[in-house]
Design a protein around this motif. Structure first.
Motif, mmCIF file in Angstrom:
data_model
loop_
_atom_site.group_PDB
_atom_site.id
_atom_site.type_symbol
_atom_site.label_atom_id
_atom_site.label_comp_id
_atom_site.label_asym_id
_atom_site.label_seq_id
_atom_site.Cartn_x
_atom_site.Cartn_y
_atom_site.Cartn_z
ATOM 1 N N ARG A 182 39.654 31.514 40.797
ATOM 2 C CA ARG A 182 38.399 31.153 40.136
ATOM 3 C C ARG A 182 37.193 31.737 40.867
ATOM 4 N NH1 ARG A 182 38.857 27.913 35.821
ATOM 5 N NH2 ARG A 182 36.593 27.827 35.712
ATOM 6 N N ASP A 183 37.356 32.081 42.144
ATOM 7 C CA ASP A 183 36.252 32.713 42.865
ATOM 8 C C ASP A 183 35.911 34.091 42.311
ATOM 9 O OD1 ASP A 183 35.945 30.545 44.520
ATOM 10 O OD2 ASP A 183 37.142 31.375 46.163
ATOM 11 N N ASN A 184 36.778 34.646 41.492
ATOM 12 C CA ASN A 184 36.499 35.963 40.905
ATOM 13 C C ASN A 184 35.255 35.960 40.034
ATOM 14 O OD1 ASN A 184 38.756 37.045 42.128
ATOM 15 N ND2 ASN A 184 40.046 36.924 40.299
ATOM 16 N N PHE A 185 34.867 34.774 39.548
ATOM 17 C CA PHE A 185 33.647 34.699 38.746
ATOM 18 C C PHE A 185 32.399 35.015 39.574
ATOM 19 C CE2 PHE A 185 36.218 31.981 35.825
ATOM 20 C CZ PHE A 185 35.995 32.704 34.668
ATOM 21 N N ASN A 186 32.516 34.940 40.892
ATOM 22 C CA ASN A 186 31.376 35.214 41.772
ATOM 23 C C ASN A 186 31.363 36.654 42.278
ATOM 24 O OD1 ASN A 186 30.658 32.427 41.651
ATOM 25 N ND2 ASN A 186 32.186 31.975 43.238
ATOM 26 N N ALA A 187 32.223 37.486 41.735
ATOM 27 C CA ALA A 187 32.387 38.837 42.283
ATOM 28 C C ALA A 187 31.187 39.740 42.028
ATOM 29 C CB ALA A 187 33.646 39.481 41.702
ATOM 30 N N GLY A 188 30.453 39.531 40.949
ATOM 31 C CA GLY A 188 29.346 40.415 40.627
ATOM 32 C C GLY A 188 29.832 41.746 40.080
ATOM 33 N N PRO A 189 28.889 42.654 39.766
ATOM 34 C CA PRO A 189 29.279 43.954 39.209
ATOM 35 C C PRO A 189 30.092 44.769 40.211
ATOM 36 C CG PRO A 189 26.936 43.527 38.853
ATOM 37 C CD PRO A 189 27.418 42.484 39.811
ATOM 38 N N SER A 190 31.067 45.508 39.708
ATOM 39 C CA SER A 190 31.875 46.368 40.568
ATOM 40 C C SER A 190 31.119 47.653 40.887
ATOM 41 C CB SER A 190 33.185 46.715 39.861
ATOM 42 O OG SER A 190 32.927 47.536 38.717
ATOM 43 N N MET A 191 31.633 48.408 41.840
ATOM 44 C CA MET A 191 31.093 49.736 42.099
ATOM 45 C C MET A 191 31.462 50.643 40.921
ATOM 46 S SD MET A 191 29.481 49.712 44.958
ATOM 47 C CE MET A 191 29.378 51.464 45.355
ATOM 48 N N PRO A 192 30.599 51.599 40.578
ATOM 49 C CA PRO A 192 30.941 52.523 39.482
ATOM 50 C C PRO A 192 32.250 53.257 39.766
ATOM 51 C CG PRO A 192 28.624 52.717 40.060
ATOM 52 C CD PRO A 192 29.242 51.848 41.112
ATOM 53 N N SER A 193 33.044 53.427 38.737
ATOM 54 C CA SER A 193 34.338 54.083 38.905
ATOM 55 C C SER A 193 34.164 55.562 39.225
ATOM 56 C CB SER A 193 35.180 53.917 37.647
ATOM 57 O OG SER A 193 34.568 54.580 36.549
ATOM 58 N N SER A 194 35.152 56.116 39.921
ATOM 59 C CA SER A 194 35.143 57.535 40.260
ATOM 60 C C SER A 194 35.713 58.349 39.101
ATOM 61 C CB SER A 194 35.976 57.787 41.520
ATOM 62 O OG SER A 194 35.478 57.044 42.615
ATOM 63 N N VAL A 195 35.337 59.618 39.054
ATOM 64 C CA VAL A 195 35.870 60.509 38.022
ATOM 65 C C VAL A 195 37.392 60.588 38.169
ATOM 66 C CG1 VAL A 195 35.902 62.873 37.162
ATOM 67 C CG2 VAL A 195 33.740 61.840 37.908
ATOM 68 N N GLY A 196 38.091 60.406 37.068
ATOM 69 C CA GLY A 196 39.545 60.459 37.074
ATOM 70 C C GLY A 196 40.226 59.115 37.202
ATOM 71 N N ASP A 197 39.480 58.072 37.602
ATOM 72 C CA ASP A 197 40.057 56.740 37.757
ATOM 73 C C ASP A 197 39.952 55.950 36.453
ATOM 74 O OD1 ASP A 197 40.694 57.220 40.341
ATOM 75 O OD2 ASP A 197 39.044 56.088 41.218
ATOM 76 N N THR A 198 40.906 55.038 36.264
ATOM 77 C CA THR A 198 40.875 54.108 35.138
ATOM 78 C C THR A 198 40.656 52.708 35.668
ATOM 79 O OG1 THR A 198 42.442 55.475 33.890
ATOM 80 C CG2 THR A 198 42.149 53.199 33.159
ATOM 81 N N VAL A 199 39.616 52.026 35.200
ATOM 82 C CA VAL A 199 39.367 50.649 35.615
ATOM 83 C C VAL A 199 39.572 49.728 34.417
ATOM 84 C CG1 VAL A 199 37.850 51.175 37.540
ATOM 85 C CG2 VAL A 199 36.874 50.952 35.265
ATOM 86 N N CYS A 200 40.219 48.606 34.662
ATOM 87 C CA CYS A 200 40.554 47.644 33.614
ATOM 88 C C CYS A 200 40.128 46.251 34.049
ATOM 89 C CB CYS A 200 42.057 47.646 33.339
ATOM 90 S SG CYS A 200 42.780 49.282 33.063
ATOM 91 N N ALA A 201 40.162 45.313 33.121
ATOM 92 C CA ALA A 201 39.866 43.911 33.408
ATOM 93 C C ALA A 201 40.901 43.045 32.704
ATOM 94 C CB ALA A 201 38.462 43.548 32.944
ATOM 95 N N ALA A 202 41.030 41.797 33.187
ATOM 96 C CA ALA A 202 41.981 40.859 32.589
ATOM 97 C C ALA A 202 41.334 39.485 32.472
ATOM 98 C CB ALA A 202 43.257 40.774 33.421
ATOM 99 N N VAL A 203 41.562 38.827 31.341
ATOM 100 C CA VAL A 203 41.095 37.453 31.117
ATOM 101 C C VAL A 203 42.314 36.608 30.786
ATOM 102 C CG1 VAL A 203 39.679 35.938 29.690
ATOM 103 C CG2 VAL A 203 38.832 38.218 30.312
#
Length: 469
Positions: free
Chosen positions: A344-365
């Motif tokens: 539940r502490d993940n709600f306090n994570a804030g915005p992530s760093m911008p992804s790098s070229v070539g990387d895939t970023v995903c999220a899960a709920v």
């Protein structure tokens, strides 16, 4: 929905003279168990088993005589295609370029209202046919976008986990060991069926993957006659109806995963940011800010779920597909198998760093609940996307119609997702009022009723743009 589309816009679909009845594909006992909260699919709908495979649509060929007669037209069209290409544009009709992905009759009911930029969902559960940017359409599925289920029976003696889509797909073979191929793709699909009646669709899992759990997923989009506000909204709702037929309590966790992508290779362009959010009325989730290529307007997705006294919602704001990621897809899956939720502490994570070229970023709920023996429960997710600007390739820019009601901020995706979760029952009441008189009219044959509604999909998925003037 039984169709595919050719580049010329013609409807290409296959169907039986009469659609399968519900009880041909779903047992009557399961239909009875799911008969609450609209979890049972309607009597009139286009249906397919998830284990079925759609045939590729065949292309036609012209004879030499026909080609000779059309030579002048062909030269004019070839000249036009070259002129558009020289200015960096793709001609809407280009018979000289063979598409990498051929159309097939494997589509399903598209997501969202009219003119919002559309995403389709195939009857096997894959999200594909991306048309958020005008003039661009990518047919390929984004396989990271999935619903998955994790079940633990009381005492921990029985555990089940699976992606809620059949795993026989070429996209999985390209995944790394830390990517989505590490997930449990156990669903065979021979006991699961898809039912389409636009603008809704039902997927019934009749004892897959847990033989003692009946599951129905209902997909709803606000396509409502004479409602010119909500019919313009870029949102869809997914209502899961769960019935426990076993003798033990079952902890059931449903997870919606979403890639920061608008189809194709857009996830690799870099600069994408994910952030968790907690909204109003027990609604929380993750925002995925997508930086589009070629100076196209940005897109922000909101993936959310509804928390109440029976359902707990947790999130994993960001995970990747390789071992270089801080959290990999494989580790995300392992966390859910072990505990059935995220921190539940993940709600306090804030915005992530911008992804790098070539990387895939995903999220899960994740949405978790306990279902009592012979008990029933409902779990609800929503997907919204904020793409306020429409930029055409010749330079003109407009605002989509939904911005008249929600503004142009990327964060309006939160309000869209919240309102969808609060209003979807009212939307269904209005859809029922519209469809029921026609579906009950005995003057019309069954195939006509089904086709009459399902072919309206083209108003959403046909590249429609609805703007504010």
């Amino acid at each position: 929905m039984p169709r595919g589309k050719s580049s010329s816009g013609g409807s290409l679909f296959y169907r039986r003279k009469h659609s399968w009845r519900r009880d041909e594909l779903v047992s009557r006992s399961t239909l009875h168990l799911l008969d609450f909260d609209d979890g049972t699919p309607p009597e009139h709908a286009w249906r397919r088993k998830l284990s079925s495979h759609a045939n590729r649509l065949k292309e036609f060929n012209v004879t030499f005589r026909e080609a000779f007669k059309m030579m002048k037209l062909g030269l004019r069209l070839w000249s036009y295609v070259r002129e558009e290409a020289s200015q960096g544009r793709k001609a809407p009709i280009d018979p000289f370029t063979r598409e990498s992905t051929k159309p097939s009759a494997s589509q399903g009911v598209p997501l969202g209202g009219m003119g919002t930029g559309s995403i389709s969902r195939g009857f096997r559960g894959e999200f594909k046919h991306w048309q958020i940017t005008p003039g661009l359409c990518d047919m390929s599925p984004v396989m990271e976008n999935q619903f998955s289920i994790f079940i633990t029976r009381e005492g921990g003696t029985k555990k089940y986990s699976s992606v809620l889509a059949p795993g026989q797909h070429d996209g999985l073979k390209k995944s790394s060991d830390d990517g989505i191929s590490s997930w449990d793709w156990k669903l065979r699909g021979d006991r699961s069926t898809y039912h389409a009646l636009f603008p809704r669709a039902w997927t019934v899992y009749d004892g897959e993957p847990d033989p003692e759990l009946k599951l129905s997923c209902r997909q709803i989009s606000p396509f409502i006659p004479h409602n010119y506000e909500e019919s313009s909204l870029p949102v869809s709702v997914f209502v899961y109806t769960l019935v426990n037929t076993g003798k033990e309590r079952a902890k059931v966790s449903l997870v919606m995963t979403w890639a920061n992508s608008i189809g194709g290779l857009s996830h690799q362009s870099g600069g994408h940011v994910n952030e968790p959010f907690i909204g109003e009325n027990g609604i929380s989730g993750v925002l995925l800010h997508h930086k589009t290529a070629n100076n196209n307007p940005p897109v922000t997705f909101a993936v959310a779920a509804l928390e109440n006294q029976n359902v707990d919602v947790t999130v994993l704001p960001i995970f990747g597909l390789s071992g270089e990621s801080s959290v990999t897809a494989k580790e995300m899956w392992g966390t859910m198998v072990q505990g059935g939720c995220f921190d539940r502490d993940n709600f306090n994570a804030g915005p992530s760093m911008p992804s790098s070229v070539g990387d895939t970023v995903c999220a899960a709920v994740s949405a978790s609940t306990w279902v009592e023996p012979h008990g029933r429960c409902t779990v609800v997710f929503s997907l919204a996307w904020s793409s306020p600007e429409v930029k055409f390739k010749k330079g003109s820019t407009y605002h989509r119609r939904y911005t008249k009601f929600y503004g142009t901020s990327p964060r309006s995706a939160i309000n869209l997702a919240q309102d969808a979760l609060m209003k979807y029952k009212h939307w269904e009441e209005e859809i029922d009022k519209w469809q029921t008189p026609i579906l009950r009219d005995e003057r019309f044959p069954e195939w006509y009723k089904i086709t009459l509604f399902n072919e309206l999909y083209f108003l959403v998925a046909g590249g429609t743009v609805w703007i504010v003037l």
